[in-house]
Design a protein around this motif. Structure first.
Motif, short mmCIF file in Angstrom:
data_model
loop_
_atom_site.label_atom_id
_atom_site.label_comp_id
_atom_site.label_asym_id
_atom_site.label_seq_id
_atom_site.Cartn_x
_atom_site.Cartn_y
_atom_site.Cartn_z
N ILE A 138 0.84 -1.21 0.00
CA ILE A 138 0.00 0.00 0.00
C ILE A 138 0.87 1.26 0.00
N MET A 139 1.92 1.27 0.80
CA MET A 139 2.78 2.45 0.88
C MET A 139 3.55 2.68 -0.42
N ILE A 140 4.08 1.63 -1.01
CA ILE A 140 4.82 1.79 -2.27
C ILE A 140 3.90 2.31 -3.37
N VAL A 141 2.75 1.67 -3.53
CA VAL A 141 1.80 2.09 -4.57
C VAL A 141 1.26 3.48 -4.24
N GLY A 142 0.89 3.69 -2.99
CA GLY A 142 0.31 4.98 -2.59
C GLY A 142 1.26 6.14 -2.79
N TYR A 143 2.50 5.98 -2.36
CA TYR A 143 3.45 7.08 -2.52
C TYR A 143 3.89 7.26 -3.96
N THR A 144 3.85 6.21 -4.75
CA THR A 144 4.14 6.37 -6.18
C THR A 144 3.06 7.22 -6.83
N VAL A 145 1.81 6.91 -6.53
CA VAL A 145 0.70 7.67 -7.10
C VAL A 145 0.66 9.08 -6.52
N LEU A 146 0.81 9.21 -5.19
CA LEU A 146 0.75 10.53 -4.57
C LEU A 146 1.86 11.45 -5.05
N SER A 147 3.04 10.92 -5.29
CA SER A 147 4.13 11.78 -5.78
C SER A 147 3.89 12.24 -7.22
N LEU A 148 3.13 11.48 -7.99
CA LEU A 148 2.76 11.92 -9.34
C LEU A 148 1.70 13.02 -9.27
N ILE A 149 0.79 12.90 -8.31
CA ILE A 149 -0.27 13.89 -8.15
C ILE A 149 0.26 15.16 -7.50
N PRO A 180 3.91 16.42 -6.20
CA PRO A 180 5.35 16.19 -6.00
C PRO A 180 5.89 16.77 -4.69
N SER A 181 5.17 17.66 -4.06
CA SER A 181 5.67 18.27 -2.83
C SER A 181 5.38 17.44 -1.58
N ILE A 182 4.73 16.28 -1.76
CA ILE A 182 4.40 15.45 -0.59
C ILE A 182 5.69 15.03 0.11
N SER A 183 5.68 15.14 1.42
CA SER A 183 6.87 14.87 2.21
C SER A 183 6.87 13.43 2.71
N LEU A 184 7.96 12.72 2.47
CA LEU A 184 8.11 11.37 3.01
C LEU A 184 8.66 11.41 4.44
#
Length: 154
Positions: free
Chosen positions: A106-117, A119-123
């Motif tokens: 879930i985290m790998i897929v979620g952060y892949t999609v969220l970073s495309l939507i 890019p400023s999302i902080s890990l």
């Protein structure tokens, strides 16, 4: 040993077919994983900066799991009422492994999609996605625990 085959483990617990070596394995590893999960949050707070969502996550984790343990205990008592902690820690081993795999995917897929939507999302900082994922997976794992304890008690 039933590491991934949880249905086989449930059947063995139901029939009482586990060897003494297997029983010791499930007790030790189950308690170890449970303690590790329980102690992860205090260590996290000492080593990392945290925000309000981290505190909400910690409290939701504690509440969900305390309520989950109580409900699992109640379900076990409605059945034969025997060996609750052994059953709980035995089931905790494959469920914890499934939790780790599920959460990772879930985290790998979620952060892949969220970073495309966005890019400023902080890990580095907990966000709403982390919180929702954490709460959702904890509830899911507890529901599985209830289901399997019910099956053992039939």
């Amino acid at each position: 040993m039933y590491i991934w085959n949880i249905k086989g483990l449930v059947q063995a617990l139901k029939e009482g077919n586990l060897s003494n070596k297997s029983k010791r394995f499930y007790k030790v590893i189950g308690i170890f994983l449970f303690a590790l999960a329980l102690l992860a949050y205090p260590v996290f707070f000492v080593t990392e900066q945290f925000n309000t969502l981290d505190i909400v996550d910690m409290f939701s984790y504690l509440v969900i799991n305390l309520v989950g343990i109580y409900m699992a205990y109640t379900i076990n008592q409605r059945g034969d009422g025997k060996e609750f902690w052994f059953r709980y820690f035995s089931l905790y081993v494959p469920l914890a492994i499934r939790f780790i795999v599920l959460l990772s995917v879930i985290m790998i897929v979620g952060y892949t999609v969220l970073s495309l939507i966005d890019p400023s999302i902080s890990l580095d900082e907990t966000n709403w996605f982390d919180l929702i994922t954490s709460i959702g997976t904890e509830i899911y794992i507890n529901i599985l625990m209830f289901r399997y304890i019910k099956i053992i008690n039939r």
